[in-house]
Motif scaffolding. Structure first.
Motif, mmCIF file in Angstrom:
data_model
loop_
_atom_site.group_PDB
_atom_site.id
_atom_site.type_symbol
_atom_site.label_atom_id
_atom_site.label_comp_id
_atom_site.label_asym_id
_atom_site.label_seq_id
_atom_site.Cartn_x
_atom_site.Cartn_y
_atom_site.Cartn_z
ATOM 1 N N UNK A 29 0.834 -1.198 0.000
ATOM 2 C CA UNK A 29 0.000 0.000 0.000
ATOM 3 C C UNK A 29 0.870 1.250 0.000
ATOM 4 N N UNK A 30 0.320 2.307 -0.540
ATOM 5 C CA UNK A 30 1.028 3.592 -0.582
ATOM 6 C C UNK A 30 0.591 4.449 0.608
ATOM 7 N N UNK A 31 1.354 5.477 0.864
ATOM 8 C CA UNK A 31 1.035 6.386 1.965
ATOM 9 C C UNK A 31 -0.167 7.226 1.573
ATOM 10 N N UNK A 32 -1.204 7.276 2.391
ATOM 11 C CA UNK A 32 -2.377 8.097 2.036
ATOM 12 C C UNK A 32 -2.032 9.579 2.022
ATOM 13 N N UNK A 33 -2.573 10.276 1.046
ATOM 14 C CA UNK A 33 -2.292 11.707 0.869
ATOM 15 C C UNK A 33 -3.563 12.485 1.180
#
Length: 306
Positions: A177-181
Motif C-alpha cells: 500500500x502507498x502512503x495516504x495523501x
C-alpha cells in the motif's frame, strides 16, 4: 526533554520537548528511544533519541498554530462581511470575539455569523478596509495525545520468543500500500487578480482653493479632435522663408555639435592612453627604487650580522 539526533523543526542534534503517554516515572529519570525491525531474520535497531523525564502532568494540553484566512465581500464604514474563513455557522460561533487582522495591519473582531453563504460572518474593524484586503485569524488547535502504551515484561525469559508489533511502514511495505495523501494538506497555487486602482480625482471646489503649482494640469484625453488641431496651417511667403532658415540653422548646429562630440571622444581616448603610459613608467620606476632599497638594506643587515 529529548536530545541526540532529533530531526525537529529547530535543527538536528538539539534539545526539544516531547509529550507522550506512558508508565509512571519520577522526574530526572533517563530513558532511551529505539527504532528496530520486527523481522527475526534482520533484527536491527537504531537509537532514535535519549532523554530525561521532566514532569508528570496528566492535564497537559498540546496545541499547534493555525492561521485562517478570509476575504471581505461587503464593506460598510467600520464593519464588513467576510467569507472563506469558516465553513459553517457552528465554526463561527466557536470563534466569536476572536481577534482578526488584515495584512495592512487593521485590527478587528469576529462578531456574529450570517445565514448565507455558509461560514460567512460579520466583523468590526478599527478603520474601513478594502475589498482587496486579506483578513487572517491566528488561533491554536489542540492535538490529542494517543493514550496507549504496551509494557514489555517478558524479555528476560528463557525462551526470548517475544517480538514486537509491526510498524505501519512495515505493514504497508508487506501489503504494497502507498502512503495516504490528504489533499487539504497539499500546497495549492494562489491565483490573485491584479488590483486595478481608480485614478485620483481632486474635487473642483478643492482645486479652486489650491495654489497654482499644486493644481492638476493634465488635461483629459478628448474623444474628438478640436478644430484647431484638424485645420491646415498655410504660411505666408515671408513666414515660410523664416521657418526654412530656422530649420537650416538648427540642422547646421546639430551637425556642428555632433562633430565636436566625436572630436572630444578621440581626444579623450588619446589622453587616457598617454596617462596609462605615464603611470606605467612611474610604477616601473617605483618598483626599481624599492628593489634597490631592499638590496641595500639586505647588504647592510648581512654586514651587521657578520
Amino acid at each position: 526533554e529529548l536530545s541526540s539526533g532529533i530531526n525537529a523543526e529547530y535543527g538536528e542534534h538539539m534539545h526539544c520537548h516531547s509529550t507522550f503517554y506512558g508508565p509512571l516515572a519520577p522526574p530526572n529519570t533517563s530513558f532511551i528511544a529505539t527504532q528496530g525491525s520486527t523481522d527475526k531474520k534482520t533484527s536491527t535497531f537504531r537509537i532514535v533519541a535519549t532523554g530525561v523525564v521532566l514532569s508528570l502532568d496528566k492535564s497537559i494540553d498540546v496545541v499547534k498554530k493555525l492561521k485562517l484566512t478570509g476575504t471581505p465581500y461587503k464593506i460598510f464604514k467600520n464593519t464588513a462581511f467576510l467569507k472563506g474563513m469558516f465553513s459553517s455557522v457552528l465554526e463561527v460561533s466557536k470563534f466569536e470575539g476572536a481577534m482578526i487582522k488584515t495584512v495592512s495591519g487593521i485590527r478587528g473582531q469576529v462578531k456574529r455569523a450570517l445565514s448565507a453563504p455558509p461560514g460567512a460572518f460579520r466583523a468590526s474593524f478599527e478603520d474601513k478596509i478594502k475589498l482587496s484586503d486579506i483578513v487572517f485569524l491566528r488561533c491554536w488547535v489542540s492535538v490529542d495525545i494517543p493514550k496507549f502504551y504496551a509494557p514489555v515484561i517478558n524479555l528476560l525469559t528463557a525462551d526470548k520468543t517475544w517480538s514486537g508489533m509491526r510498524t505501519v511502514a512495515e505493514l504497508r511495505r508487506a501489503t504494497g500500500e502507498t502512503i495516504p495523501v490528504n489533499k487539504d494538506s497539499l500546497y495549492k497555487e494562489i491565483e490573485r487578480k491584479p488590483q486595478a486602482y481608480r485614478p485620483q480625482v481632486v474635487p473642483k471646489n478643492l482645486q479652486r482653493s489650491l495654489p497654482y503649482k499644486t493644481k492638476p494640469k493634465l488635461e483629459k484625453k478628448r474623444k474628438k479632435q478640436l478644430y484647431t488641431t484638424k485645420r491646415a496651417v498655410v504660411l505666408e511667403p515671408g513666414e515660410k522663408r523664416l521657418t526654412t532658415l530656422m530649420q537650416q540653422l538648427l540642422t547646421a548646429q546639430k551637425e556642428s555639435d555632433k562633430k565636436k562630440a566625436a572630436k572630444k571622444k578621440v581626444e579623450r581616448a588619446k589622453h587616457q592612453q598617454e596617462m596609462a603610459k605615464i603611470e606605467e613608467k612611474r610604477s616601473s620606476k617605483a618598483k626599481q627604487e624599492r628593489k634597490k632599497f631592499y638590496q641595500k638594506n639586505a647588504k647592510k643587515d648581512k654586514m651587521e650580522m657578520d
